[in-house]
Design an enzyme around this catalytic site. Sequence first.
Site, short mmCIF file in Angstrom:
data_model
loop_
_atom_site.label_atom_id
_atom_site.label_comp_id
_atom_site.label_asym_id
_atom_site.label_seq_id
_atom_site.Cartn_x
_atom_site.Cartn_y
_atom_site.Cartn_z
N LYS A 59 -14.66 -5.12 -40.73
CA LYS A 59 -13.51 -5.65 -39.99
C LYS A 59 -13.91 -5.89 -38.55
CE LYS A 59 -8.87 -4.12 -41.24
NZ LYS A 59 -7.86 -3.12 -40.97
N LYS A 67 -16.46 -1.03 -41.89
CA LYS A 67 -15.45 -1.46 -42.89
C LYS A 67 -15.50 -2.98 -43.11
CE LYS A 67 -11.81 0.64 -40.82
NZ LYS A 67 -10.39 1.01 -40.61
N1 CTP Z 1 1.24 -1.49 -42.03
C1 CTP Z 1 2.54 -1.60 -42.50
N2 CTP Z 1 3.11 -2.85 -42.62
C2 CTP Z 1 2.41 -3.95 -42.29
C3 CTP Z 1 1.09 -3.85 -41.79
C4 CTP Z 1 0.52 -2.59 -41.68
O1 CTP Z 1 3.19 -0.61 -42.81
N3 CTP Z 1 2.99 -5.14 -42.45
C5 CTP Z 1 0.62 -0.17 -41.93
C6 CTP Z 1 -0.62 -0.05 -42.82
O2 CTP Z 1 -0.25 0.20 -44.17
C7 CTP Z 1 -1.34 1.11 -42.17
C8 CTP Z 1 -0.97 0.97 -40.68
O3 CTP Z 1 0.15 0.08 -40.62
O4 CTP Z 1 -0.82 2.33 -42.65
C9 CTP Z 1 -2.13 0.40 -39.88
O5 CTP Z 1 -2.55 -0.75 -40.56
P1 CTP Z 1 -3.67 -1.75 -40.13
O6 CTP Z 1 -4.66 -1.89 -41.22
O7 CTP Z 1 -4.15 -1.49 -38.77
O8 CTP Z 1 -2.76 -3.09 -40.03
P2 CTP Z 1 -2.74 -4.45 -40.81
O9 CTP Z 1 -1.79 -5.30 -40.07
O10 CTP Z 1 -2.50 -4.26 -42.28
O11 CTP Z 1 -4.22 -4.97 -40.58
P3 CTP Z 1 -5.15 -5.91 -41.47
O12 CTP Z 1 -4.41 -7.20 -41.70
O13 CTP Z 1 -6.39 -6.07 -40.63
O14 CTP Z 1 -5.40 -5.15 -42.75
#
Ligand code: CTP
Length: 155
Positions: free
Chosen positions: A49, A47
């Site tokens: 990441k 991905k």
């Molecule tokens: N999620 C959420 N609220 C946030 C961050 C994440 O509801 N502020 C949710 C995402 O929409 C997803 C789940 O948590 O359904 C896991 O998200 P993940 O991608 O691991 O977390 P992120 O913090 O968004 O990571 P990144 O910044 O790497 O995208």
Amino acid sequence: MPKKKTVITYGTFDLFHIGHLRLLKRAKELGDHLIVGVSTDRFNAIKGKRSIIPFEHRAEIVKAIRYVDEVIEENSWEQKVDDIKNYEVDILVMGEDWKGKFDHLKEYCDVVYLPRTHGVSSTELKTSLRNLLEVSPARLREALAMLEQILRELE
Ligand code: CTP
């Protein structure tokens, strides 16, 4: 007795934060049994990441959350259909950052996009950490001036 409702969701869950917790809580409220697919380090590389916390630790943390009943590996984009069938999933939950992206799975189960918690994400936490560790030129000049002062006093 009505069949228990199984909910599934997927994510990386790096640097586990309040947005993750609230998402899992709301996902569990939609059913009885919550399965979480945690992205493996290899899948994250696909991905584009890279997580700070390794897969085994992220999976262990997510498994310990009281709303979570089961953790599985997320290894590929394509596994969702098989997971939905194998685990007899009723609802697939994704954060609204994925809105519309999984509508093709509505053929197999309900697809629900939940709102995200504002102001927090793993990416933002990584940026904050980086900023904390960064020494600004102004701070360096200040430290140098203090050192010069000490040296002058020693002469
Ligand atoms: N999620 C959420 N609220 C946030 C961050 C994440 O509801 N502020 C949710 C995402 O929409 C997803 C789940 O948590 O359904 C896991 O998200 P993940 O991608 O691991 O977390 P992120 O913090 O968004 O990571 P990144 O910044 O790497 O995208």
